[in-house]
Design a protein around this motif. Structure first.
Motif, short mmCIF file in Angstrom:
data_model
loop_
_atom_site.label_atom_id
_atom_site.label_comp_id
_atom_site.label_asym_id
_atom_site.label_seq_id
_atom_site.Cartn_x
_atom_site.Cartn_y
_atom_site.Cartn_z
N LEU A 161 -5.08 8.87 2.56
CA LEU A 161 -3.69 8.91 2.12
C LEU A 161 -3.61 9.58 0.76
N TYR A 162 -2.59 10.42 0.59
CA TYR A 162 -2.39 11.13 -0.66
C TYR A 162 -1.09 10.62 -1.27
N ASP A 163 -1.24 9.83 -2.33
CA ASP A 163 -0.05 9.23 -2.94
C ASP A 163 0.74 8.43 -1.88
N GLY A 164 -0.02 7.81 -0.97
CA GLY A 164 0.59 6.99 0.07
C GLY A 164 1.00 7.74 1.32
N LYS A 201 -4.09 11.41 -6.04
CA LYS A 201 -4.10 9.97 -5.77
C LYS A 201 -4.51 9.73 -4.31
N ILE A 202 -5.82 9.72 -4.09
CA ILE A 202 -6.35 9.56 -2.74
C ILE A 202 -6.75 8.10 -2.51
N SER A 203 -6.33 7.57 -1.38
CA SER A 203 -6.74 6.23 -0.97
C SER A 203 -7.12 6.28 0.51
N ILE A 204 -7.66 5.18 1.02
CA ILE A 204 -8.12 5.15 2.40
C ILE A 204 -7.40 4.04 3.14
N GLN A 205 -6.86 4.36 4.29
CA GLN A 205 -6.12 3.39 5.09
C GLN A 205 -7.11 2.59 5.94
#
Length: 214
Positions: free
Chosen positions: A29-32, A46-50
């Motif tokens: 996810l990039y910025d959600g 802003k990288i996160s992982i789902q």
């Protein structure tokens, strides 16, 4: 399920490895937002992982069995993984081959991360494992009577069950499982047997849940 056979340090190492398998090919996810949803205002740094809820639940159970806090370990592994991902161009960050490289780099780091840079699994002969390192990972408590050769198999079986949480093992997960197996010197026929066991166990768990929830 069988993680009590490992020492405290061994359990910590397992939890880190489990998190690597969890995030290896889950959606970025990039910025959600997913990659397809990125707009001109999206902060792609802003990288996160789902993480699927089914995998979250298994990781939580792992942590409970190890009497540990999975969140802190997970955050640390995710941070390192994202750092690896950021080295890849945006268009290739979800490419399975690139994701595999990033996950494998972390996996090998954990496999060989130990006192003096030597992890006990990195030997084909259990009798050659130094006593001090053996105690570091597996402990010498009288309740842990299983042979040294059993411990990497315990880890492999548990991560196989994690990979099956969404119903099937992806190509990236399969390659990581094989890489782990090779580096800890588990023979191919043992790998195949454990995979069949994991699939059977997962099937029985789902079958039992279906009966309970009828």
């Amino acid at each position: 399920m069988l993680l009590h056979l490992l020492s405290d340090q061994g359990q910590k190492t397992f939890l880190e490895i489990a998190w690597i398998f969890c995030i290896a090919d889950n959606k970025l996810l990039y910025d959600g937002k997913t990659q397809d949803e990125i707009t001109g205002t999206t902060d792609i740094s802003k990288i996160s992982i789902q993480i699927p809820k089914s995998e979250e639940a298994i990781l939580l159970n792992f942590a409970r069995e190890c009497e540990s806090t999975s969140d802190n370990i997970g955050k640390g592994i995710q941070k390192k993984f994202v750092e690896e991902i950021k080295r890849i161009t945006l268009t290739a960050q979800n490419d399975p081959a690139e994701r595999l490289k990033a996950a494998k780099a972390l996996l090998l780091e954990k496999i060989y991360e130990a006192p003096n840079g030597t992890w006990p699994f990195a030997t084909s002969n259990a009798s050659e494992i130094p006593v001090a390192v053996n105690a570091w990972l597996f402990g010498e408590q009288p309740t842990r009577q299983t042979s040294i050769a059993a411990h990497p198999k315990v880890m492999l079986l548990e991560v196989m069950l994690l990979c099956l949480a969404d119903g099937e093992i992806s190509d990236v997960e399969k390659q990581l499982l094989q890489d782990f197996s090779r580096h800890v010197h588990i023979e191919n026929f043992i790998f195949d047997d454990l995979l069949e066991c994991a699939k059977s166990m997962n099937h029985e768990i789902l079958k039992t849940l279906a009966i309970i929830l009828e």
